[in-house]
Motif scaffolding. Structure first.
Motif, PDB file in Angstrom:
ATOM      1  N   ARG A 134       0.818  -1.219   0.000  1.00  0.00           N
ATOM      2  CA  ARG A 134       0.000   0.000   0.000  1.00  0.00           C
ATOM      3  C   ARG A 134       0.849   1.265   0.000  1.00  0.00           C
ATOM      4  NH1 ARG A 134      -4.388   0.398   4.526  1.00  0.00           N
ATOM      5  NH2 ARG A 134      -5.804  -0.485   2.964  1.00  0.00           N
ATOM      6  N   THR A 135       1.878   1.308   0.841  1.00  0.00           N
ATOM      7  CA  THR A 135       2.699   2.512   0.923  1.00  0.00           C
ATOM      8  C   THR A 135       3.389   2.805  -0.396  1.00  0.00           C
ATOM      9  OG1 THR A 135       3.068   2.151   3.284  1.00  0.00           O
ATOM     10  CG2 THR A 135       4.599   3.614   2.157  1.00  0.00           C
ATOM     11  N   TRP A 137       2.408   1.813  -3.341  1.00  0.00           N
ATOM     12  CA  TRP A 137       1.365   2.214  -4.288  1.00  0.00           C
ATOM     13  C   TRP A 137       1.080   3.711  -4.146  1.00  0.00           C
ATOM     14  CZ3 TRP A 137      -1.348  -0.678  -7.960  1.00  0.00           C
ATOM     15  CH2 TRP A 137      -2.461  -0.058  -8.537  1.00  0.00           C
ATOM     16  N   GLU A 138       0.981   4.188  -2.917  1.00  0.00           N
ATOM     17  CA  GLU A 138       0.694   5.599  -2.685  1.00  0.00           C
ATOM     18  C   GLU A 138       1.854   6.479  -3.146  1.00  0.00           C
ATOM     19  OE1 GLU A 138      -0.183   5.635   1.463  1.00  0.00           O
ATOM     20  OE2 GLU A 138      -2.227   4.865   1.190  1.00  0.00           O
ATOM     21  N   GLU A 139       3.090   5.994  -2.976  1.00  0.00           N
ATOM     22  CA  GLU A 139       4.242   6.743  -3.478  1.00  0.00           C
ATOM     23  C   GLU A 139       4.167   6.879  -4.996  1.00  0.00           C
ATOM     24  OE1 GLU A 139       8.052   5.363  -2.240  1.00  0.00           O
ATOM     25  OE2 GLU A 139       7.462   5.152  -0.149  1.00  0.00           O
ATOM     26  N   CYS A 140       3.826   5.792  -5.668  1.00  0.00           N
ATOM     27  CA  CYS A 140       3.698   5.832  -7.126  1.00  0.00           C
ATOM     28  C   CYS A 140       2.571   6.770  -7.543  1.00  0.00           C
ATOM     29  CB  CYS A 140       3.435   4.430  -7.676  1.00  0.00           C
ATOM     30  SG  CYS A 140       4.790   3.265  -7.478  1.00  0.00           S
ATOM     31  N   ALA A 141       1.456   6.718  -6.805  1.00  0.00           N
ATOM     32  CA  ALA A 141       0.313   7.575  -7.129  1.00  0.00           C
ATOM     33  C   ALA A 141       0.683   9.045  -6.989  1.00  0.00           C
ATOM     34  CB  ALA A 141      -0.868   7.232  -6.228  1.00  0.00           C
ATOM     35  N   ALA A 142       1.499   9.354  -5.973  1.00  0.00           N
ATOM     36  CA  ALA A 142       1.866  10.748  -5.718  1.00  0.00           C
ATOM     37  C   ALA A 142       2.623  11.357  -6.885  1.00  0.00           C
ATOM     38  CB  ALA A 142       2.700  10.845  -4.443  1.00  0.00           C
ATOM     39  N   PHE A 172      -6.119  -0.912  -3.415  1.00  0.00           N
ATOM     40  CA  PHE A 172      -5.428   0.028  -4.291  1.00  0.00           C
ATOM     41  C   PHE A 172      -6.345   1.044  -4.952  1.00  0.00           C
ATOM     42  CE2 PHE A 172      -2.795  -3.969  -4.689  1.00  0.00           C
ATOM     43  CZ  PHE A 172      -1.807  -3.542  -3.826  1.00  0.00           C
ATOM     44  N   GLY A 174      -8.902   2.758  -3.620  1.00  0.00           N
ATOM     45  CA  GLY A 174      -9.277   3.902  -2.805  1.00  0.00           C
ATOM     46  C   GLY A 174     -10.713   4.305  -3.052  1.00  0.00           C
ATOM     47  N   GLY A 678      -6.932   6.815   4.808  1.00  0.00           N
ATOM     48  CA  GLY A 678      -6.652   5.459   4.363  1.00  0.00           C
ATOM     49  C   GLY A 678      -6.745   4.433   5.469  1.00  0.00           C
TER      50      GLY A 678
END
Length: 735
Positions: A134-135, A137-142, A172, A174, A678
């Motif tokens: 998850r973390t 994934w969020e880095e990639c999303a950012a 993933f 959200g 989250g």
């Protein structure tokens, strides 16, 4: 994208167009340890013809040949590059370790890549998927990095593919679970005796074709009536998900109005949505059976990579400045532009020496040219700033244990560079007449201390050089020479990270070290006012020693240090010897007065004393000052001060109670909590550093891998009397 007819079955013999950035794809594989990332890389290598059906390259080695440390530890501990060629494209696969201790290697892979494949094992529980991915994934999303999900281990009994895709959408997706949807459904073969039906192929939801891998080669056929009815609901949801992300705003109205949207239009919109990071397809993959060439889903995955993932031309390079910090225009992915490349990994080879894995963001890197190397420093981790020039050695492309020579590396590509003796991970390579420095990527903070000392005199001579080379390879490791405790401390990300560091010191650099208990920097202070008299009088014939001084000591507020005040009147202590008394007091304060820890936060007042016209000296009054402070300590309560850390813990809501209870058991004080989004909570607490030496390991266990924390020094404060007495007893016994 996998639903179009594949016109290229293997591409083993086709020449790549790697001299064009548009033909390069850089993909990082992310996933939990054991999720099947390396097996997937091997399956893709076999499907492209890069290895034979036995998984071997020309010299008999395999794609997954690890270094000796990985062999011994039976897990991946470092980033590895596997370049493949397929259908005229060069695909750089970056296989990352799945264990949390090696997140630094993962971050390097994210830096070098333009898209990410999240590899999820069908055998994993939902909590494990969330904890491991998850973390990231969020880095990639950012940063808008395109992502797709690959489900492996479908051969596991009682696998529920539909439930797995739902879990992935929940974790993933959200607020938009329809942005995470499968492109294929599994095709099941005859049931085994245990009731488990193996997956033998895939059903394309858009093309409505069946892709059968049971023969070892991908064959497509129309679905039968039963298969057609199974895919209808999933297909409609997929179409709606694609259309909702379409740049054509009229498409949804046309679809809802009953218009039959062409499959080619849907696929084009799907590819665009994936490339810009708005839609995340779910696929399935499995290695080829014995004797087969193509593993399940490998062709579909290769089509996704080459047609759905972006080219380096579509990814904005990191910002650059001059080494002095002056702003420079943004560089572009242009082989003819100024040279800007970055070292994303540093390794040592016993035969070749240092090898740097480099991502070229602009320009073209060529062997035997001189380049400028700019380093960010990170002095707190043992890396100093440096601006040097070095000659580039041979450029190679790794494959298993082979190193294949490259004539050059263009913008968008990756290459290994030999013998850059000064370059470290994170350094920038640029033209010697136009030095540049790239914005650094985020490095995880090492929070597990490992105190070491040389095993022998021979090891002591090699220790500093070995440690320097170790931290040059791994910027997630911090080297500390603690002046307060006189210890050499390697700060690591976890136990496995520490084990690898010790193994590399031993096997690569020939340094044997012993691990010793880590010490924290305790201090002492007076618990109340006190007075002391220091008398140093010796007569042994000839020139003697004579000095007497009387002092008052009083505690001061935290952070005051040691103050020295002169209130001598009448010349009882000659003016030239007052600095000597102060020097002796400060020297004794540095050594401590009770348990051997530095004395702080006191005011020492010199109020009286005596001197001798012949026998008094600087040395005598230094000794008297020290004796006076020690005598004052014998008649006063001495408090031991321990460092307290400000701790911030980010954890899943499910584990907030357990974490707060654990912090309380460590003598911690929770000072606040807040929702972090989250389903997570941020806990702020103050905890004595004596209690959190292994917190990096313990938090991972308490939170099932979902927790993260940071720490910073807050202050020193008195420790409980019972604990202080125990430490004093240990100091007196020399333990």
């Amino acid at each position: 994208m996998g639903d179009k007819t594949n016109t290229h079955p293997g591409a083993a013999g086709r020449a790549t167009t790697a001299d064009r950035p548009a033909s390069v794809r850089n993909v990082v594989l992310v996933g939990h340890s054991g999720s099947g990332k390396t097996t997937l890389v091997e399956a893709l290598a076999q499907a492209t013809g890069a290895v034979n059906r036995a998984g071997r390259v020309e010299d008999g080695a395999t794609v997954s040949d690890y270094d000796e440390i990985e062999h011994r530890q039976q897990r991946s501990v470092q980033l590895s590059l596997v370049p493949l060629e397929w259908d005229g494209y060069k695909i750089n696969l970056l296989d990352t370790p799945g264990y949390a201790d090696f997140v630094g290697e993962l971050r390097a892979g994210l830096r070098a890549a333009d898209a990410a494949l999240f590899v999820i094992s069908a055998a994993q529980e939902a909590d494990a998927v969330a904890a491991s991915c998850r973390t990231v994934w969020e880095e990639c999303a950012a940063v808008g990095m395109p992502r797709a999900i690959v489900i492996t281990h479908l051969e596991t009994a009682r696998t529920d593919y539909e439930e797995l895709t739902r879990v992935c959408a929940e974790i993933f997706g959200g607020d938009d679970p329809d942005a995470v949807l499968p492109l294929y459904l599994p095709l099941y073969g005859p049931q085994h005796a245990d009731g488990h039906a193996p997956v033998t192929g895939l059903i394309g939801l858009l093309s409505q074709k069946v892709f059968d891998y049971s023969s070892g080669e991908r064959k497509d056929t129309p679905p039968d009536a039963e298969q057609a009815s199974v895919i209808e609901e999933a297909r409609n949801r997929l179409i709606e998900g694609i259309i909702s992300e379409s740049e054509d705003e009229t498409l949804m109205d046309r679809y809802l109005g009953g218009e039959d949207v062409e499959v080619t239009t849907l696929i084009d919109d799907l590819e665009k949505a994936v490339a810009r990071g708005a839609f995340h397809p779910v696929l399935a993959a499995a290695p080829a059976a014995d004797g087969a060439r193509q593993g399940l889903g490998t062709v579909e995955l290769l089509e996704l990579i080459t047609r759905g993932f972006p080219t380096p031309l579509e990814t904005a390079p990191p910002a650059v400045t001059t080494p002095e910090g002056k702003t420079r225009p943004q560089v572009a992915c242009d082989p003819g532009g100024p040279l800007v490349a970055e070292v994303v990994k540093t390794a040592s080879d016993p035969y070749v020496g240092r090898i740097s894995l480099v991502r070229v963001f602009s320009g073209t890197l060529r062997p035997d040219e001189t380049v400028h190397i700019s380093g960010h420093g990170l002095a707190d981790r043992g890396h100093e700033d440096h601006d040097v020039e070095e000659r580039v050695g041979a450029l190679t492309s790794p494959f298993g244990k082979q190193q294949r020579t490259m004539a050059h590396a263009i913008a968008g590509d990756l290459a290994c560079v030999a013998k850059l003796s000064r370059a470290e991970t994170g350094d920038t390579l640029s033209a010697k007449d136009d030095p540049l420095l790239m914005e650094p990527w985020s490095m995880p903070d090492p929070l597990l201390p490992l105190a070491i000392q040389a095993h022998s005199k021979a090891d002591e001579d090699k220790l500093s050089q070995g440690l320097a080379r170790l931290v040059a390879e791994d910027p997630t490791m911090r080297l500390e020479q603690n002046q307060a405790t006189h210890q050499v401390v390697l700060w690591c990300l976890g136990e496995a990270h520490a084990d690898v560091a010790l193994e590399r010191l031993r096997s690569r650099y020939g340094v044997q070290v012993d691990v010793v208990p880590h010490k924290v920097s305790l201090r002492e202070t007076f618990g109340g006012p006190a007075a002391g008299r220091g008398r140093h009088v010796k007569q042994s014939g000839g020139h003697g020693q004579y000095a007497i001084c009387e002092i008052d000591v009083e505690p001061l507020p935290a952070g005051s240090g040691v103050e020295f005040v002169d209130k001598v009147v009448g010349g009882a202590v000659p003016r030239q010897f007052i600095p000597s008394v102060e020097k002796g007091v400060r020297a004794q304060a540095a050594r401590g007065v009770a348990a051997g820890y530095p004395l702080v936060d006191v005011r020492v007042t010199l109020r009286d004393g005596k001197a001798h016209s012949v026998d008094s000296s600087d040395a005598a009054f230094q000794t008297a000052g020290a004796l006076a402070l020690r005598e004052a300590a014998t008649d006063s309560r001495i408090d031991l001060l321990e460092p307290v850390a400000e701790v911030r813990v980010l954890v899943s809501d499910d584990y907030v109670g357990s974490v707060m209870s654990d912090l309380s058991g460590r003598r911690g004080r929770v000072v606040g909590t807040e929702q972090a989004g989250g389903g997570r909570t941020l806990i702020r607490a103050e905890v004595p550093e004596l209690e959190i030496g292994r917190y990096a390991i313990d938090l991972r266990s308490i939170s099932h891998g979902t927790g993260q924390f940071s720490r910073g020094y807050a202050r020193h404060e008195p420790m409980p009397a019972q604990l202080a007495e125990k430490l004093r007893a240990q100091a007196e016994n020399g333990s």
